[in-house]
Scaffold this motif. Sequence first.
Motif, PDB file in Angstrom:
ATOM      1  N   ALA A   1       9.527  31.800  13.352  1.00 36.93           N
ATOM      2  CA  ALA A   1       8.875  32.456  12.474  1.00 36.93           C
ATOM      3  C   ALA A   1       7.494  32.955  12.769  1.00 36.93           C
ATOM      4  O   ALA A   1       7.132  34.046  12.437  1.00 36.93           O
ATOM      5  N   TRP A   2       6.644  32.275  13.592  1.00 33.62           N
ATOM      6  CA  TRP A   2       5.545  32.593  14.009  1.00 33.62           C
ATOM      7  C   TRP A   2       5.252  32.868  15.682  1.00 33.62           C
ATOM      8  O   TRP A   2       4.141  33.101  16.100  1.00 33.62           O
ATOM      9  N   ARG A   3       6.494  32.694  16.137  1.00 36.56           N
ATOM     10  CA  ARG A   3       6.506  33.145  17.739  1.00 36.56           C
ATOM     11  C   ARG A   3       5.729  32.103  18.375  1.00 36.56           C
ATOM     12  O   ARG A   3       6.148  32.013  19.773  1.00 36.56           O
TER      13      ARG A   3
ATOM     14  N   GLY B   1      -0.724  23.911  10.678  1.00 41.11           N
ATOM     15  CA  GLY B   1      -1.654  23.989   9.333  1.00 41.11           C
ATOM     16  C   GLY B   1      -1.827  22.567   8.549  1.00 41.11           C
ATOM     17  O   GLY B   1      -1.577  21.697   9.373  1.00 41.11           O
ATOM     18  N   TYR B   2      -2.232  22.754   7.417  1.00 44.46           N
ATOM     19  CA  TYR B   2      -2.453  21.468   6.699  1.00 44.46           C
ATOM     20  C   TYR B   2      -1.071  21.052   6.084  1.00 44.46           C
ATOM     21  O   TYR B   2      -0.117  21.706   5.969  1.00 44.46           O
TER      22      TYR B   2
ATOM     23  N   GLY C   1       1.998  23.604   5.573  1.00 42.36           N
ATOM     24  CA  GLY C   1       2.605  24.111   6.739  1.00 42.36           C
ATOM     25  C   GLY C   1       2.093  25.462   7.207  1.00 42.36           C
ATOM     26  O   GLY C   1       2.205  25.646   8.348  1.00 42.36           O
ATOM     27  N   LYS C   2       1.836  26.330   6.537  1.00 40.04           N
ATOM     28  CA  LYS C   2       1.306  27.796   6.870  1.00 40.04           C
ATOM     29  C   LYS C   2       0.138  27.419   7.818  1.00 40.04           C
ATOM     30  O   LYS C   2      -0.782  26.949   7.507  1.00 40.04           O
ATOM     31  N   PRO C   3       0.139  28.136   8.924  1.00 36.11           N
ATOM     32  CA  PRO C   3      -0.794  27.919  10.285  1.00 36.11           C
ATOM     33  C   PRO C   3      -1.982  28.422   9.840  1.00 36.11           C
ATOM     34  O   PRO C   3      -2.177  29.156   9.080  1.00 36.11           O
ATOM     35  N   ASN C   4      -3.048  27.539  10.430  1.00 40.33           N
ATOM     36  CA  ASN C   4      -4.356  28.127  10.094  1.00 40.33           C
ATOM     37  C   ASN C   4      -5.366  28.297  11.297  1.00 40.33           C
ATOM     38  O   ASN C   4      -4.916  27.358  12.372  1.00 40.33           O
ATOM     39  N   ALA C   5      -6.278  28.833  11.684  1.00 44.00           N
ATOM     40  CA  ALA C   5      -7.073  28.997  12.761  1.00 44.00           C
ATOM     41  C   ALA C   5      -7.707  27.685  13.135  1.00 44.00           C
ATOM     42  O   ALA C   5      -7.540  26.899  14.209  1.00 44.00           O
ATOM     43  N   ILE C   6      -8.323  27.121  12.074  1.00 41.44           N
ATOM     44  CA  ILE C   6      -9.190  25.753  12.640  1.00 41.44           C
ATOM     45  C   ILE C   6      -8.461  24.717  12.938  1.00 41.44           C
ATOM     46  O   ILE C   6      -8.469  23.913  13.898  1.00 41.44           O
TER      47      ILE C   6
ATOM     48  N   LEU D   1       2.991  17.474  18.479  1.00 41.80           N
ATOM     49  CA  LEU D   1       4.062  18.695  18.999  1.00 41.80           C
ATOM     50  C   LEU D   1       5.172  18.893  18.081  1.00 41.80           C
ATOM     51  O   LEU D   1       5.674  19.840  17.867  1.00 41.80           O
ATOM     52  N   THR D   2       5.433  17.737  17.330  1.00 40.13           N
ATOM     53  CA  THR D   2       6.530  17.984  16.380  1.00 40.13           C
ATOM     54  C   THR D   2       6.140  18.534  15.263  1.00 40.13           C
ATOM     55  O   THR D   2       7.219  18.869  14.450  1.00 40.13           O
ATOM     56  N   GLN D   3       4.983  18.554  14.947  1.00 40.44           N
ATOM     57  CA  GLN D   3       4.368  19.035  13.614  1.00 40.44           C
ATOM     58  C   GLN D   3       4.011  20.491  13.722  1.00 40.44           C
ATOM     59  O   GLN D   3       3.521  21.047  12.756  1.00 40.44           O
ATOM     60  N   SER D   4       4.314  21.228  15.009  1.00 43.00           N
ATOM     61  CA  SER D   4       3.864  22.628  14.828  1.00 43.00           C
ATOM     62  C   SER D   4       4.917  23.632  14.053  1.00 43.00           C
ATOM     63  O   SER D   4       5.873  23.034  13.655  1.00 43.00           O
TER      64      SER D   4
END
Length: 404
Positions: free
Chosen positions: A123-125, A130-131, A145-150, A115-118
Amino acid sequence: MTHFQNSPLAAEANAIANALLKNCRADNYAGYDPFDALNSDLFERVGGKVWPLGCVAWLQLHKRSPVNVRPLVAVPKQRNPKGIALIVLGLLERYKYLDDDAELAEAVELGKWLLTQSVDTDAWRHRAWGYHFDWAARAFYVPRGKPNAITTCYVARALYALGQVTSNGVFIEAAIDSGLFLDSLYTNDVGVEYYAYIPGESAFVHNASLWSAALVAEAAVRVGNDDMRDRALRVARQSVSMQRTDGAWIYGTRGHHGFIDGFHTGYNLEALTLLQETTGTAEFSEAIDRGMDYYRQHFFLLDGTVKYYHDRTWPLDTHSVAQAIVTLLKVGGTRNDQFLVERVLSRAKESLYMPAEKRFVYQKGRWVTNRINYLRWTQAWAFYALSLYAAHETNQPEPHHASH
């Protein structure tokens, strides 16, 4: 304590999982990753990151090298959100047969860390993950840190599972919110509908789109959003329409995506199965059956060796083995699948497990073996798959006979 009286192989799987867990705990679940080379302080200080092709070359050099030079170029061991999610899923499988409150508490603490790593929700709503490294590929460059789907899908699965076991609504709410993020990746490109792998990128990759569809649908069902649910089903139909008549999927739609490998095929089948269960439909059963027939026929040798690609065996890869166990148990489930899992486990122990180090190798080629210790790609996957198998043997001793 479970004694596995009727399944010596399950006892062996549990013992290896114990050893893997002990090793992971020793490093506080931090480790190296095949793709973490751009975390090198040395590479950054010499200005390597300003050259896109240099970043790809540097990353591939470390990914392909059987010698781990990361300590020499100042790549630190770190936790990876997807790796931690897999550990959580494995701990929850173990809780089914060990009933160990300490391991459940550990899973909860790791869930809280997730939860702390989201990403920054301003910025992303929505919550997403991400990695922990910059990721340079031929199709795109993704900063740390940019999010990705997987990654988001696997973290969401772990959070849903935690929430269900502990009745902690915080985990469920975070997972639902990540489904809203995944829905924001919806793309309609000249009538081709899919969920993008990465925000702002147009690459269509089947496993990322299908896993996103499954998690979007789960969020949609939980919040009662029919539009989201219908969108997820349309996206799944898109990938199913692109399945070959023999049951195979190529990786994606770009020119360099024309390969067919085992673990991404397993991802597709597992995601479609979860989507059906979530939405209460049997619409994709025929596609799943064809895909499973192809999977069984093309990714295994008679002795239980798991092939990486549909048309060649090498490299042997622990990740491929782990997903094979997951796919055969969670998607297949026939008696023959159970027998195949037993052969896969026995062969993996013989060919990929290092008993002295109590962990698995990354990959074994025809001539060279890469023994680098990767947490996310290798040990976390093996831990989850072995724990799933042990729980399956303990709680479901009789596999069913029909594929669906």
